[in-house]
Design an enzyme around this catalytic site. Structure first.
Site, PDB file in Angstrom:
ATOM      1  N   SER A  89       0.847  -1.196   0.000  1.00  0.00           N
ATOM      2  CA  SER A  89       0.000   0.000   0.000  1.00  0.00           C
ATOM      3  C   SER A  89       0.879   1.241   0.000  1.00  0.00           C
ATOM      4  O   SER A  89       1.994   1.225   0.533  1.00  0.00           O
ATOM      5  CB  SER A  89      -0.845  -0.035   1.274  1.00  0.00           C
ATOM      6  OG  SER A  89      -1.446   1.213   1.514  1.00  0.00           O
ATOM      7  N   TYR A 114      -1.803  -0.956  10.943  1.00  0.00           N
ATOM      8  CA  TYR A 114      -2.078  -1.519   9.614  1.00  0.00           C
ATOM      9  C   TYR A 114      -0.875  -1.287   8.689  1.00  0.00           C
ATOM     10  O   TYR A 114      -0.380  -2.207   8.034  1.00  0.00           O
ATOM     11  CB  TYR A 114      -3.343  -0.893   9.006  1.00  0.00           C
ATOM     12  CG  TYR A 114      -3.468  -1.178   7.520  1.00  0.00           C
ATOM     13  CD1 TYR A 114      -3.785  -2.455   7.068  1.00  0.00           C
ATOM     14  CD2 TYR A 114      -3.210  -0.184   6.565  1.00  0.00           C
ATOM     15  CE1 TYR A 114      -3.860  -2.736   5.708  1.00  0.00           C
ATOM     16  CE2 TYR A 114      -3.288  -0.459   5.211  1.00  0.00           C
ATOM     17  CZ  TYR A 114      -3.611  -1.731   4.789  1.00  0.00           C
ATOM     18  OH  TYR A 114      -3.661  -2.005   3.444  1.00  0.00           O
ATOM     19  N   LYS A 168       2.050  -3.913   6.695  1.00  0.00           N
ATOM     20  CA  LYS A 168       2.484  -3.926   5.287  1.00  0.00           C
ATOM     21  C   LYS A 168       4.005  -3.771   5.209  1.00  0.00           C
ATOM     22  O   LYS A 168       4.673  -4.455   4.420  1.00  0.00           O
ATOM     23  CB  LYS A 168       1.797  -2.800   4.506  1.00  0.00           C
ATOM     24  CG  LYS A 168       0.297  -2.992   4.332  1.00  0.00           C
ATOM     25  CD  LYS A 168      -0.026  -4.210   3.490  1.00  0.00           C
ATOM     26  CE  LYS A 168      -1.511  -4.454   3.330  1.00  0.00           C
ATOM     27  NZ  LYS A 168      -1.835  -5.781   2.807  1.00  0.00           N
TER      28      LYS A 168
HETATM   29  P1  NAD Z   1     -11.076  -6.792   1.189  1.00  0.00           P
HETATM   30  O1  NAD Z   1     -11.271  -6.770   2.652  1.00  0.00           O
HETATM   31  O2  NAD Z   1     -12.231  -6.539   0.307  1.00  0.00           O
HETATM   32  O3  NAD Z   1     -10.395  -8.175   0.745  1.00  0.00           O
HETATM   33  C1  NAD Z   1      -9.527  -8.885   1.581  1.00  0.00           C
HETATM   34  C2  NAD Z   1     -10.038 -10.324   1.627  1.00  0.00           C
HETATM   35  O4  NAD Z   1      -9.161 -11.097   2.445  1.00  0.00           O
HETATM   36  C3  NAD Z   1     -11.439 -10.434   2.217  1.00  0.00           C
HETATM   37  O5  NAD Z   1     -12.239 -11.180   1.336  1.00  0.00           O
HETATM   38  C4  NAD Z   1     -11.221 -11.154   3.538  1.00  0.00           C
HETATM   39  O6  NAD Z   1     -12.328 -11.969   3.868  1.00  0.00           O
HETATM   40  C5  NAD Z   1      -9.964 -11.947   3.258  1.00  0.00           C
HETATM   41  N1  NAD Z   1      -9.144 -12.272   4.431  1.00  0.00           N
HETATM   42  C6  NAD Z   1      -8.709 -11.425   5.403  1.00  0.00           C
HETATM   43  N2  NAD Z   1      -7.954 -12.093   6.286  1.00  0.00           N
HETATM   44  C7  NAD Z   1      -7.891 -13.377   5.867  1.00  0.00           C
HETATM   45  C8  NAD Z   1      -7.268 -14.545   6.369  1.00  0.00           C
HETATM   46  N3  NAD Z   1      -6.569 -14.538   7.504  1.00  0.00           N
HETATM   47  N4  NAD Z   1      -7.400 -15.703   5.675  1.00  0.00           N
HETATM   48  C9  NAD Z   1      -8.145 -15.741   4.547  1.00  0.00           C
HETATM   49  N5  NAD Z   1      -8.768 -14.661   4.021  1.00  0.00           N
HETATM   50  C10 NAD Z   1      -8.638 -13.497   4.694  1.00  0.00           C
HETATM   51  O7  NAD Z   1      -9.901  -5.750   0.866  1.00  0.00           O
HETATM   52  P2  NAD Z   1      -9.345  -5.241  -0.534  1.00  0.00           P
HETATM   53  O8  NAD Z   1      -9.665  -3.808  -0.627  1.00  0.00           O
HETATM   54  O9  NAD Z   1      -9.735  -6.159  -1.609  1.00  0.00           O
HETATM   55  O10 NAD Z   1      -7.789  -5.345  -0.243  1.00  0.00           O
HETATM   56  C11 NAD Z   1      -7.019  -6.457  -0.664  1.00  0.00           C
HETATM   57  C12 NAD Z   1      -5.588  -6.250  -0.181  1.00  0.00           C
HETATM   58  O11 NAD Z   1      -5.098  -5.018  -0.711  1.00  0.00           O
HETATM   59  C13 NAD Z   1      -5.447  -6.151   1.326  1.00  0.00           C
HETATM   60  O12 NAD Z   1      -4.250  -6.816   1.706  1.00  0.00           O
HETATM   61  C14 NAD Z   1      -5.320  -4.665   1.583  1.00  0.00           C
HETATM   62  O13 NAD Z   1      -4.576  -4.375   2.739  1.00  0.00           O
HETATM   63  C15 NAD Z   1      -4.580  -4.218   0.336  1.00  0.00           C
HETATM   64  N6  NAD Z   1      -4.814  -2.800   0.005  1.00  0.00           N
HETATM   65  C16 NAD Z   1      -6.095  -2.336  -0.154  1.00  0.00           C
HETATM   66  C17 NAD Z   1      -6.302  -0.996  -0.441  1.00  0.00           C
HETATM   67  C18 NAD Z   1      -7.694  -0.431  -0.576  1.00  0.00           C
HETATM   68  O14 NAD Z   1      -7.856   0.789  -0.451  1.00  0.00           O
HETATM   69  N7  NAD Z   1      -8.710  -1.225  -0.842  1.00  0.00           N
HETATM   70  C19 NAD Z   1      -5.215  -0.131  -0.595  1.00  0.00           C
HETATM   71  C20 NAD Z   1      -3.933  -0.648  -0.446  1.00  0.00           C
HETATM   72  C21 NAD Z   1      -3.737  -1.989  -0.149  1.00  0.00           C
HETATM   73  C1  WQD Z   2      -9.357   9.722   0.998  1.00  0.00           C
HETATM   74  C2  WQD Z   2      -9.555  11.203   1.275  1.00  0.00           C
HETATM   75  C3  WQD Z   2      -9.807  11.703   3.612  1.00  0.00           C
HETATM   76  C4  WQD Z   2     -13.592   9.552   4.113  1.00  0.00           C
HETATM   77  C5  WQD Z   2      -6.770   4.717   3.161  1.00  0.00           C
HETATM   78  C6  WQD Z   2      -5.714   3.994   3.948  1.00  0.00           C
HETATM   79  C7  WQD Z   2      -4.629   3.514   3.034  1.00  0.00           C
HETATM   80  C8  WQD Z   2      -5.201   2.696   1.871  1.00  0.00           C
HETATM   81  C9  WQD Z   2      -6.341   3.387   1.209  1.00  0.00           C
HETATM   82  C10 WQD Z   2      -5.098   0.393   2.379  1.00  0.00           C
HETATM   83  C11 WQD Z   2      -8.768  11.706   2.481  1.00  0.00           C
HETATM   84  C12 WQD Z   2     -11.078  12.019   2.870  1.00  0.00           C
HETATM   85  C13 WQD Z   2     -12.430  10.105   3.607  1.00  0.00           C
HETATM   86  C14 WQD Z   2     -14.661  10.409   4.510  1.00  0.00           C
HETATM   87  C15 WQD Z   2     -13.336  12.296   3.827  1.00  0.00           C
HETATM   88  N1  WQD Z   2      -5.740   1.451   2.319  1.00  0.00           N
HETATM   89  N2  WQD Z   2     -12.300  11.449   3.458  1.00  0.00           N
HETATM   90  N3  WQD Z   2     -14.484  11.746   4.331  1.00  0.00           N
HETATM   91  O1  WQD Z   2      -6.938   7.791   3.789  1.00  0.00           O
HETATM   92  O2  WQD Z   2      -6.006   8.010   1.445  1.00  0.00           O
HETATM   93  O3  WQD Z   2      -6.166   5.807   2.487  1.00  0.00           O
HETATM   94  O4  WQD Z   2      -7.291   3.805   2.178  1.00  0.00           O
HETATM   95  O5  WQD Z   2      -3.916   0.217   2.278  1.00  0.00           O
HETATM   96  O6  WQD Z   2      -3.761   2.763   3.825  1.00  0.00           O
HETATM   97  O7  WQD Z   2      -5.168   4.881   4.923  1.00  0.00           O
HETATM   98  O8  WQD Z   2      -8.236   6.911   1.768  1.00  0.00           O
HETATM   99  O9  WQD Z   2     -10.595   6.920   1.100  1.00  0.00           O
HETATM  100  O10 WQD Z   2     -10.028   6.949   3.550  1.00  0.00           O
HETATM  101  O11 WQD Z   2      -9.597   8.987   2.190  1.00  0.00           O
HETATM  102  O12 WQD Z   2     -13.227  13.514   3.709  1.00  0.00           O
HETATM  103  O13 WQD Z   2     -15.713   9.964   4.992  1.00  0.00           O
HETATM  104  O14 WQD Z   2     -10.941  11.418   1.602  1.00  0.00           O
HETATM  105  O15 WQD Z   2      -9.546  12.662   4.602  1.00  0.00           O
HETATM  106  O16 WQD Z   2      -8.370  13.017   2.201  1.00  0.00           O
HETATM  107  P1  WQD Z   2      -6.798   7.242   2.440  1.00  0.00           P
HETATM  108  P2  WQD Z   2      -9.691   7.369   2.169  1.00  0.00           P
END
Ligand code: NAD
Ligand code: WQD
Length: 338
Positions: free
Chosen positions: A125, A149, A153
């Site tokens: 991330s 969190y 990562k």
């Molecule tokens: P999500 O929660 O929709 O998907 C994650 C999946 O993993 C879920 O289906 C959950 O049930 C499963 N899971 C969690 N722990 C588990 C375990 N111990 N064993 C088996 N399954 C498990 O999230 P997402 O948005 O699809 O994110 C996928 C990956 O990408 C995550 O690792 C997340 O940290 C990373 N990521 C997401 C974002 C984002 O904004 N969505 C941003 C950066 C990184």
């Molecule tokens: C985006 C912008 C908020 C919600 C997070 C995690 C990051 C990654 C992605 C997994 C910011 C603003 C948000 C709301 C708002 N996840 N906001 N009202 O914070 O960039 O990243 O998700 O790895 O680790 O920290 O994403 O969508 O939460 O926020 O004003 O109800 O929207 O302040 O500027 P963020 P976000």
């Protein structure tokens, strides 16, 4: 036909990536404990692609189950999405996050090593860049974390780098996602958070669908063009396609490399809100509230390395991201549970 083992494949990014993998001719085996997803998502994938997925409902920390999966299937590579991702929850339940994300990945890597499966694409991330003072950020930017969190990562990234140092036959792609939003343009799969959304786009779509009353905009006095936070929003299908490029890369190279998956463009909260309203025809009531703890003013990616090495480029603009997010939410106002 190559078989890809997708952990967390029932989740938001996992479902979109699985669709692209199936369409590209891969066979997909998913392991998901459904802690943040629903089995119905898998049925939707199968209907959408006309192909079948092998689903194991279980946990990446279950060594016996991994043993069964790895001894049953001939796996080419692993795409590792499984993890918990709610920043606030990670602050209140750090041990749960370290156990699920870090200890879970440790079990997975140990079993992969035991079975000689040494190709992995890992979901990292942009959070590993901590609080950058300038953007764009490239992959050489110093790494840090501001919450448990993010530390999970960072720790997993370090584990992967140490693993490669110890055994240079591993092929590891670390993908640092910026802010994935949007949905498949069929409107049949999308983001379906179990609780009130933490992230901006699902919050907006749920206000539009009438599930939430109004959006709170966290702060309007950041040093950005309109005072609200700036992020690099990326269409989830472009993100999914980045995994296919990364799989090709780990199929042809050994090493450990990190890649940014972002567009290189920054949009503010109000930019996104305005574009969503324009593309959906919905009015989103909002009020400006205080800043959210730990939020950075602005961050966006330098995606040049992914373009140069993976040959990956985004295809969707912010308008398409908003249209597709709304198509999914308006077709499925209550998500998969309907
Ligand atoms: P999500 O929660 O929709 O998907 C994650 C999946 O993993 C879920 O289906 C959950 O049930 C499963 N899971 C969690 N722990 C588990 C375990 N111990 N064993 C088996 N399954 C498990 O999230 P997402 O948005 O699809 O994110 C996928 C990956 O990408 C995550 O690792 C997340 O940290 C990373 N990521 C997401 C974002 C984002 O904004 N969505 C941003 C950066 C990184
Ligand atoms: C985006 C912008 C908020 C919600 C997070 C995690 C990051 C990654 C992605 C997994 C910011 C603003 C948000 C709301 C708002 N996840 N906001 N009202 O914070 O960039 O990243 O998700 O790895 O680790 O920290 O994403 O969508 O939460 O926020 O004003 O109800 O929207 O302040 O500027 P963020 P976000």
């Amino acid at each position: 036909m190559k078989t890809i083992f997708v952990t967390g494949g029932a989740g938001y990014i996992g479902t979109h990536t699985t669709v692209q993998l199936l369409e590209a001719g891969y066979e997909v085996i998913i392991l998901d404990n459904l802690s943040n997803s629903r089995q119905e998502a898998i049925q939707r994938i199968e209907i959408l692609t006309g192909k079948t997925v092998t689903l194991y409902v279980g946990d990446i920390r279950d060594q016996e189950l991994l043993d069964e999966i790895f001894s049953t299937h001939s796996i080419h590579a692993v795409v590792h999405f499984a993890g918990l991702k709610a920043v606030g929850e990670s602050v209140s339940q750090p041990l749960h996050y370290y156990d699920n994300n870090v200890a879970g990945t440790l079990v997975l890597l140990r079993m992969m090593d035991q079975y000689g499966i040494k190709r992995i694409v890992f979901s990292s991330s942009a959070t590993v860049y901590g609080i950058p003072t300038t953007s764009p950020v490239d992959e050489s930017f110093p790494l840090s974390a501001t919450n448990p969190y993010g530390r999970t990562k960072l720790m997993i990234e370090e584990m992967l780098r140490d693993l490669y140092t110890a055994d240079p036959s591993w092929s590891i792609a670390i993908l640092r996602y910026f802010n994935p939003i949007g949905a498949h343009d069929s409107g049949t799969i999308g983001e379906d958070p179990f609780d009130v959304p933490n992230n901006l786009m699902p919050y907006i779509t749920q206000v539009a669908a009438g599930r939430l009353k109004e959006l709170q905009v966290f702060g309007d006095d950041y040093p950005t063009h309109d005072g609200t936070g700036v992020r690099d929003y990326i269409h989830v299908v472009d993100l999914a396609l980045g995994h296919l490029k990364a799989l090709e890369y780990v199929g042809n190279h050994v090493g450990v490399e990190a890649f940014n998956l972002g567009t290189g463009k920054g949009y503010s909260v109000l930019d996104l809100l305005q574009t969503f309203q324009q593309e959906s025809g919905q009015t989103i009531p909002y009020q400006i509230t205080g800043k959210r703890d730990g939020d950075v003013a602005a961050i966006f990616a330098d995606p040049q390395k992914s373009k140069a090495i993976l040959g990956w480029e985004v295809r969707h603009d912010i308008e398409a991201m908003c249209r597709d997010a709304w198509r999914w939410q308006s077709n499925n106002p209550k998500g998969y549970s309907e």
